[in-house]
Write an enzyme that holds these catalytic residues in place. Structure first.
Site, PDB file in Angstrom:
ATOM      1  N   ASP A   1       0.788  -1.063  -0.167  1.00  0.00           N
ATOM      2  CA  ASP A   1      -0.027  -0.298  -0.050  1.00  0.00           C
ATOM      3  C   ASP A   1       0.901   1.289   0.068  1.00  0.00           C
ATOM      4  O   ASP A   1       1.658   1.507   0.783  1.00  0.00           O
ATOM      5  CB  ASP A   1      -0.796   0.042   1.177  1.00  0.00           C
TER       6      ASP A   1
ATOM      7  N   GLU B   1      -2.159  -1.232  -5.833  1.00  0.00           N
ATOM      8  CA  GLU B   1      -3.272  -0.672  -6.118  1.00  0.00           C
ATOM      9  C   GLU B   1      -2.911   0.120  -7.702  1.00  0.00           C
ATOM     10  O   GLU B   1      -1.956   0.566  -8.015  1.00  0.00           O
ATOM     11  CB  GLU B   1      -3.888   0.474  -5.337  1.00  0.00           C
TER      12      GLU B   1
ATOM     13  N   ASP C   1      -3.073   1.905   7.015  1.00  0.00           N
ATOM     14  CA  ASP C   1      -2.279   1.607   5.549  1.00  0.00           C
ATOM     15  C   ASP C   1      -1.822  -0.088   5.853  1.00  0.00           C
ATOM     16  O   ASP C   1      -1.894  -0.739   4.842  1.00  0.00           O
ATOM     17  CB  ASP C   1      -1.115   2.320   5.591  1.00  0.00           C
TER      18      ASP C   1
END
Length: 403
Positions: A225, A309, A391
């Protein structure tokens, strides 16, 4: 797969001057070709019945030889002799014959139909025009903007093609320029072209070569992340902080630019100040690249599957409150490096959907929160009572999407 290698050159003053001349020739060919193509596009807009064909890279080079090289003597090694020959007041020199001792005739290689030695490699303007044609192609396909004119001293570079050979550990031979030394040991590979560029007061050479893909025996899955507070948070619990080099040197950069505000453009002191500022910007970029290279290599080598992501970096850059921090961390560069390193080291890169609610979903029970503001750095689940870092929770959710 193709890999790129870039290293600094160890040059003397004569070689620096010759490289700067090559940059000037490439810049002149680019600007001339851009001027010509823009005029053709303007003509086609106003005269729809008499449209001109948009030139290819080969067409541009033929026009360059016919229209530009014949009128610009600085393309050749001896402009005075060029002018005399064109006027008919001097004999045409003959190229060196086979077996002639080195140094007897100055016109040894790369001669034109007049017998004049090219001061710069013939491939330099050719490659510049090819790059211009590719730039227009990206513009027409709407994957890039309109090409811009180049300015001296900004992103100076040129490409050489032909007899590029690596000689020993720290020597490389390029057309016309000759043998160049490097500070770093060169890979013993075959290459057909190279690009030489300047950053501040240093020169770098880069080339591509074929590399064998490695097989990875790792089967571990890790979710990554990306964030602003910390560059990357792994699902294993590790937190990697970003370098934030621009933020660290922002005050020094501002101070140096403020001291340069009254320098006369083109003066000696003005050029010295510009070089100092360019050195500082190069240092900031190098710190950022070093951090990203170490992190991406660590992930690609030690994990079999990496999940990240699909961030909307351009949208984040549009937010003036986040743009500086996002640019300082280098999210796009992180994904670019991780993509080719996963292919090199045999690991798999998985891109999660942009709308996957990794931060809003509980990693323990799967309950999704309706709203979660950016100021909430700790995730608290109302269903199972889990309290975890925001996170880290997102990184764990990313890793479970594959497993």
């Amino acid at each position: 797969m193709l890999l790129g290698f870039k290293t600094e050159l160890k040059l003397n003053n004569q070689q620096r001057t010759l490289l700067a001349k090559h940059c000037g020739v490439a810049r002149h060919a680019w600007n001339w070709g851009l001027w010509l193509t823009k005029n053709i596009l303007d003509h086609n807009k106003t005269n729809e019945s008499e449209k001109l064909k948009f030139p290819t890279a080969i067409d541009l080079h033929k026009l360059l030889v016919a229209m530009v090289k014949s009128k610009n003597p600085w393309y050749y090694s001896n402009p005075k002799s060029f002018v005399k020959i064109c006027r008919g007041s001097a004999p045409v020199p003959t190229p060196a014959k086979a077996g002639q001792p080195r140094g007897v005739c100055p016109y040894k290689n790369y001669t034109n139909h007049l017998g004049l030695l090219y001061e710069c490699s013939k491939s330099t303007p050719q490659q510049a025009l090819m790059a211009l044609r590719e730039a227009w192609k990206r513009c027409f396909n709407k994957t890039g903007g309109v090409p811009r004119f180049k300015k001296k001293g900004r992103r100076d570079s040129f490409t050489l093609e032909g007899a590029v050979k690596i000689l020993g550990d720290n020597k490389i031979q390029v057309p016309v320029i000759g043998i160049l030394k490097t500070y770093e040991r060169l890979p013993q590979v075959l290459t057909k072209s190279c690009t030489i560029s300047r950053q501040a007061d240093r020169w770098f050479i880069s080339f591509r070569f074929d590399a064998k893909q490695q097989e990875s025996g790792n089967t571990s899955i890790v979710g990554v992340d990306l964030g602003i507070k910390a560059l990357a948070t792994l699902s294993t619990g590790e937190v990697i902080g970003g370098a934030k080099s621009y933020k660290k040197y922002a005050a020094k950069t501002s101070r140096m630019q403020w001291l340069n505000r009254h320098k006369v453009i083109g003066s000696s002191n003005g050029q010295k100040a510009q070089v100092k500022i360019a050195r500082l910007h190069r240092k900031i970029a190098n710190i950022r690249k070093d951090t990203l290279h170490k992190l991406t290599t660590l992930l690609a080598k030690n994990h079999g599957v990496i999940v990240i992501e699909d961030l909307n970096v351009s949208g984040m850059m549009a937010n003036h409150k986040l743009a500086g921090s996002v640019a300082d961390l280098g999210f796009f560069e992180f994904r670019r490096q991780l993509t080719y390193k996963c292919e090199l080291y045999g690991s798999k890169l998985v891109i999660a959907d942009r709308w996957f609610p990794s931060s809003q979903t509980c990693s323990n029970c799967g309950t999704k929160k309706e709203t979660l503001s950016l100021s909430e750095r700790v995730f608290e689940c109302s269903h199972c009572g889990l309290v975890i870092d925001r996170d880290l929770n997102a990184a764990i959710n990313l890793s479970t999407t594959v497993s």
